[in-house]
Design a protein around this motif. Structure first.
Motif, PDB file in Angstrom:
ATOM      1  N   TRP A  19      -1.972  -5.739   1.848  1.00  0.00           N
ATOM      2  CA  TRP A  19      -2.097  -5.605   0.406  1.00  0.00           C
ATOM      3  C   TRP A  19      -3.438  -6.097  -0.115  1.00  0.00           C
ATOM      4  N   LYS A  61      -6.382  -6.020   1.243  1.00  0.00           N
ATOM      5  CA  LYS A  61      -7.398  -4.994   1.475  1.00  0.00           C
ATOM      6  C   LYS A  61      -7.119  -3.760   0.619  1.00  0.00           C
ATOM      7  N   ALA A  62      -5.852  -3.367   0.511  1.00  0.00           N
ATOM      8  CA  ALA A  62      -5.512  -2.195  -0.287  1.00  0.00           C
ATOM      9  C   ALA A  62      -5.873  -2.419  -1.757  1.00  0.00           C
ATOM     10  N   ARG A  63      -5.611  -3.617  -2.244  1.00  0.00           N
ATOM     11  CA  ARG A  63      -5.939  -3.912  -3.639  1.00  0.00           C
ATOM     12  C   ARG A  63      -7.443  -3.833  -3.866  1.00  0.00           C
ATOM     13  N   ALA A  78      -3.693  -0.463   5.374  1.00  0.00           N
ATOM     14  CA  ALA A  78      -4.236  -1.753   4.968  1.00  0.00           C
ATOM     15  C   ALA A  78      -3.133  -2.714   4.544  1.00  0.00           C
ATOM     16  N   ARG A  99      -7.989   8.073  -2.800  1.00  0.00           N
ATOM     17  CA  ARG A  99      -8.076   6.789  -2.100  1.00  0.00           C
ATOM     18  C   ARG A  99      -6.706   6.340  -1.610  1.00  0.00           C
ATOM     19  N   VAL A 100      -5.692   6.412  -2.462  1.00  0.00           N
ATOM     20  CA  VAL A 100      -4.378   5.911  -2.044  1.00  0.00           C
ATOM     21  C   VAL A 100      -3.696   6.866  -1.066  1.00  0.00           C
ATOM     22  N   SER A 119       1.001   3.943  -3.043  1.00  0.00           N
ATOM     23  CA  SER A 119       0.588   5.311  -2.748  1.00  0.00           C
ATOM     24  C   SER A 119       1.663   6.306  -3.182  1.00  0.00           C
ATOM     25  N   ALA A 141       0.820  -1.212   0.000  1.00  0.00           N
ATOM     26  CA  ALA A 141       0.000   0.000   0.000  1.00  0.00           C
ATOM     27  C   ALA A 141       0.855   1.264   0.000  1.00  0.00           C
ATOM     28  N   PHE A 193      -6.227   3.340   3.460  1.00  0.00           N
ATOM     29  CA  PHE A 193      -5.453   2.630   2.443  1.00  0.00           C
ATOM     30  C   PHE A 193      -4.030   2.378   2.933  1.00  0.00           C
TER      31      PHE A 193
END
Length: 362
Positions: free
Chosen positions: A268, A270-272, A266, A257-258, A221, A217, A263
């Protein structure tokens, strides 16, 4: 900053070309196969194009592609159509025998076609296996069109002759290269040049970088932040083709979002999922769709801003530039408020001098 150690990033290339009148992408595939000691097999390749039909934003297509397979079964190159390449084609040219495309309003139905139909079959027979799945028979209409419907007469797909010299556009898609691809690209483009292929007016070079090192994440980002902040600058620097379509900045919703704490905190998976919820599009300067959906056959980060070219030195220099941006994000420097992006990248002295001179000239 000293020259970096050679750390090749696994990457593949998509290079858009145009065959001279009288030749086709099949001719290029045949030449590559002859040189490489391989063989050519016909495949279906998905494409989409805008639709003028109300309520139907796009037409989904399967076009004929020609995959060159090496002696060990590896892909040497895939030669396919690109529907954005139109300049110089004669739209009134009659279809050549055997050239066709398959259309539907649902990409899932075309996936069914690709799974069950033979791309080497005749136009009249090509959709018969899918018609049988729905308990119907192909229907034939004027213009050589083959259509299939289900028992309720709902349209499934149709196959149509391919007019307008659509056999001439050729996007060369390479396999992902683990090592330095320069020699392989040089051989492919030498084959194209020998046949008289050229760079079309709307052309681009797309580079797919292996997404595995970016699956974090914080790294993603930082990468998105860099591309959001410096995207227009990078376009100017590399000379993005103004005739290219299906480009554009990363969507504001994805950028926000990122940047969010949710994010960044999170794991990975969940981030994805959060990334996928922003519905990233393939048709942007930087394609995050494949990484968001973890596509098994194309788990990549795609850079789409590079102009069309048959100059391998230029293509490789552009690849190294974006690779340095990716390395910067992994190293934790992607969020710095740099006014000079090039100065912050781990580039060779030769590449740094080139891009610095390009900045000054610009």
């Amino acid at each position: 900053m000293s020259d970096p150690a050679h750390r090749p990033w696994k990457k593949g290339f998509e290079i858009e070309l145009m065959a001279p009148r009288g030749l086709s992408r099949r001719d290029l595939a045949d030449r590559i196969a002859e040189r490489a000691g391989g063989r050519v097999r016909t495949v279906f390749y998905p494409q989409s194009e805008p639709s003028l039909v109300p309520g139907m934003p796009v037409f989904e297509n399967l076009v004929l592609g020609f995959e060159v397979v090496g002696s060990a079964g590896e892909r040497v190159a895939l030669c396919v159509d690109d529907l954005t390449l139109r300049d110089g084609l004669n739209p009134r040219a009659a279809p050549l025998p055997g050239w066709m495309r398959i259309l539907s309003d649902d990409a899932r139905l075309l996936a069914l076609v690709a799974e069950h139909c033979d791309p080497d079959a005749d136009l009249a027979d090509i959709l018969a296996p899918v018609a049988a799945l729905f308990g119907t028979e192909p229907e034939y209409t004027e213009g050589g069109i083959t259509k299939i419907v289900d028992r309720a007469a709902r349209s499934i797909a149709m196959a149509a002759p391919l007019p307008g010299e659509r056999e001439r556009p050729c996007e060369i898609i390479t396999r992902p290269y683990e090592d330095d691809p320069e020699a392989k690209l040089t051989a492919l483009l030498a084959d194209a040049s020998a046949l008289g292929f050229t760079v079309p007016r709307e052309a681009a070079v797309h580079i797919h970088f292996d997404a595995a090192p970016l699956c974090d994440a914080a790294i993603l980002s930082r990468l998105v932040e860099t591309l959001h902040r410096h995207g227009a600058y990078l376009r100017d620097l590399v000379g993005t083709n103004p005739a290219c379509v299906r480009l554009g900045p990363i969507a504001d919703e994805l950028v926000e979002r990122v940047r969010s704490e949710a994010f960044l905190d999170a794991d990975w998976d969940k981030a994805r999922t959060m990334l996928a919820e922003t519905k990233p599009t393939k048709y942007a300067d930087f394609n995050l769709l494949n990484i968001a959906h973890a596509l098994p056959d194309k788990h990549t980060f795609e850079a789409r801003i590079f102009p069309g070219s048959m100059d391998v030195a230029d293509i490789m220099r552009n690849a190294r530039l974006l690779e340095a941006v990716l390395v910067r994000a992994i190293g934790g420097d992607g969020a710095r408020d740099d006014t000079d992006l090039i100065a912050s990248l781990d580039l060779s002295s030769t590449d740094r001098a080139f891009w610095t001179a390009r900045m000054i000239k610009g």
